[in-house]
Design an enzyme around this catalytic site. Sequence first.
Site, PDB file in Angstrom:
ATOM      1  CG  LEU A  92      -2.106  -1.060   1.071  1.00 13.49           C
ATOM      2  CD1 LEU A  92      -3.079  -0.933   2.228  1.00 13.49           C
ATOM      3  CD2 LEU A  92      -2.869  -0.987  -0.247  1.00 13.49           C
ATOM      4  CG  ASN A 146      -8.135  -2.921   0.727  1.00 12.69           C
ATOM      5  OD1 ASN A 146      -8.434  -4.042   1.115  1.00 12.69           O
ATOM      6  ND2 ASN A 146      -6.922  -2.616   0.287  1.00 12.69           N
ATOM      7  CB  CYS A 149      -5.872  -3.252   6.082  1.00 12.46           C
ATOM      8  SG  CYS A 149      -6.082  -2.475   4.518  1.00 12.46           S
ATOM      9  CB  THR A 214      -4.325 -10.540  -4.064  1.00 16.14           C
ATOM     10  OG1 THR A 214      -4.130  -9.809  -2.852  1.00 16.14           O
ATOM     11  CG2 THR A 214      -4.175  -9.600  -5.243  1.00 16.14           C
ATOM     12  N   GLY A 238      -4.492 -12.374 -11.156  1.00 12.57           N
ATOM     13  CA  GLY A 238      -4.390 -12.808 -12.547  1.00 12.57           C
ATOM     14  C   GLY A 238      -5.247 -14.035 -12.825  1.00 12.57           C
TER      15      GLY A 238
HETATM   16  C1  LIG Z   1      -0.027  -4.687  -8.033  1.00 11.33           C
HETATM   17  C2  LIG Z   1      -1.363  -4.804  -7.368  1.00 11.33           C
HETATM   18  C3  LIG Z   1      -1.740  -3.856  -6.409  1.00 11.33           C
HETATM   19  C4  LIG Z   1      -3.003  -3.957  -5.778  1.00 11.33           C
HETATM   20  N1  LIG Z   1      -3.350  -2.994  -4.875  1.00 11.33           N
HETATM   21  C5  LIG Z   1      -4.595  -3.049  -4.303  1.00 11.33           C
HETATM   22  C6  LIG Z   1      -5.027  -2.012  -3.437  1.00 11.33           C
HETATM   23  O1  LIG Z   1      -4.346  -1.022  -3.198  1.00 11.33           O
HETATM   24  N2  LIG Z   1      -6.256  -2.144  -2.880  1.00 11.33           N
HETATM   25  C7  LIG Z   1      -7.098  -3.208  -3.136  1.00 11.33           C
HETATM   26  O2  LIG Z   1      -8.221  -3.261  -2.617  1.00 11.33           O
HETATM   27  N3  LIG Z   1      -6.713  -4.190  -3.998  1.00 11.33           N
HETATM   28  C8  LIG Z   1      -5.488  -4.130  -4.579  1.00 11.33           C
HETATM   29  N4  LIG Z   1      -5.111  -5.103  -5.460  1.00 11.33           N
HETATM   30  C9  LIG Z   1      -6.057  -6.204  -5.769  1.00 11.33           C
HETATM   31  C10 LIG Z   1      -6.833  -5.914  -7.056  1.00 11.33           C
HETATM   32  O3  LIG Z   1      -7.634  -4.753  -6.934  1.00 11.33           O
HETATM   33  C11 LIG Z   1      -7.747  -7.124  -7.417  1.00 11.33           C
HETATM   34  O4  LIG Z   1      -8.686  -7.313  -6.381  1.00 11.33           O
HETATM   35  C12 LIG Z   1      -6.977  -8.413  -7.597  1.00 11.33           C
HETATM   36  O5  LIG Z   1      -5.720  -8.188  -8.200  1.00 11.33           O
HETATM   37  C13 LIG Z   1      -7.761  -9.429  -8.457  1.00 11.33           C
HETATM   38  O6  LIG Z   1      -8.010  -8.932  -9.753  1.00 11.33           O
HETATM   39  P1  LIG Z   1      -7.053  -9.240 -11.023  1.00 11.33           P
HETATM   40  O7  LIG Z   1      -6.775 -10.706 -11.026  1.00 11.33           O
HETATM   41  O8  LIG Z   1      -7.810  -8.751 -12.219  1.00 11.33           O
HETATM   42  O9  LIG Z   1      -5.786  -8.453 -10.802  1.00 11.33           O
HETATM   43  C14 LIG Z   1      -3.874  -5.031  -6.110  1.00 11.33           C
HETATM   44  C15 LIG Z   1      -3.472  -5.980  -7.063  1.00 11.33           C
HETATM   45  C16 LIG Z   1      -2.256  -5.878  -7.693  1.00 11.33           C
HETATM   46  C17 LIG Z   1      -1.880  -6.906  -8.729  1.00 11.33           C
END
Ligand SMILES: Cc1cc2nc3c(=O)[nH]c(=O)nc-3n(C[C@H](O)[C@H](O)[C@H](O)COP(=O)(O)O)c2cc1C
Length: 331
Positions: A92, A146, A149, A214, A238
């Site tokens: 973060l 979010n 945390c 994630t 992903g």
């Molecule tokens: C590099 C990165 C940074 C992320 N930062 C946050 C964040 O600051 N807050 C949050 O709620 N989710 C964060 N996520 C999670 C994404 O918003 C999402 O929920 C998760 O990656 C699943 O979607 P995707 O497979 O399309 O990436 C982050 C994901 C990645 C890959």
Amino acid sequence: MVGTSIRGSGPTSSKVDSLLVDASARIGSAKVPAPVFTASGCAASGKELDQFFDIASIGGIVTKSIMLEPRSGRATPRMAETPSGMLNGIGLQGPGIADFIENDLRWLYERKVRTVVSIAGNTVEEYGKLARQLREFDWLTAVEVNISCPNVESRGQVFACDPGASAAAITEVRRVLNVNTPIIAKLTPDVTDITSIARSVMDAGADGVAMINTLLGMVIDPDLMRPVLSGGTGGLSGPAIRPVAVRAIWQVHAAMPNLPILGMGGIRSGKDALELILAGASAVSIGTSIFNDPTAPWRIQRELRDELGLRGFASLADAVGYAHTRYEAEL
Ligand SMILES: Cc1cc2nc3c(=O)[nH]c(=O)nc-3n(C[C@H](O)[C@H](O)[C@H](O)COP(=O)(O)O)c2cc1C
């Protein structure tokens, strides 16, 4: 809260011209003209994406989770490749809420971008302070909370892993946020029963849920024989996590069919987005795909419309949760 069922009624014909498909979507209690958003943390505040497509043309931007104070995040390395996905341990990183409001939020407002601000706190009080700072911005599409945390007041247990802590954070945000701003609680799949967390945040005043965040993972370098990421563990995202997202969305939609779900997890194409919508999502977010295709949200929005039309859906709303209807009919 939402009163009527948002389960879609299914296709109306064998094929609909994609230009005639009504792709408006629900996110929380807000209605938006387009269904695809960025996922928090994968497009900062959208400034960099704006050179690839008009970011006001998609459902909206979900900003990187912002905290009260500036943070530099974890030390490098904080990214690792995984089969069909990636692991991140960014921690973060961000400028803090005051700087965010002055620079990013102002830019998004001037650019007329539908905006969902994601907030993250270490205590219930911090969530409240963040919400208070956003109170005057009644033009926001929603605030995404979010809750993945660590709660420093509860031995670092992640808020989203505990129904009581999740509800406490949402109750506090609801208490201080502008009453007209929808609240979306962002859930983690790293729990035994995601429906109990969804129910607790809904009861606490969330207008919708975003899922999935994630999954906690680890990669070890076999040559160095130590974890690759500086923080040891990181968040897996992903295409590798898409089946987990589909399952989690399915479960929450089955238990609470009226609760709007912003679905995410491994979406790479319009067909992938449709899969999450058929499971019960009423709009979608694109995350990791943006890193290898910065046009992904815009492209996927167009593809999704085509996929809906091909299957005879006159509107996206008709497809929300439709796989449940088909499944139940065959039982
Ligand atoms: C590099 C990165 C940074 C992320 N930062 C946050 C964040 O600051 N807050 C949050 O709620 N989710 C964060 N996520 C999670 C994404 O918003 C999402 O929920 C998760 O990656 C699943 O979607 P995707 O497979 O399309 O990436 C982050 C994901 C990645 C890959």
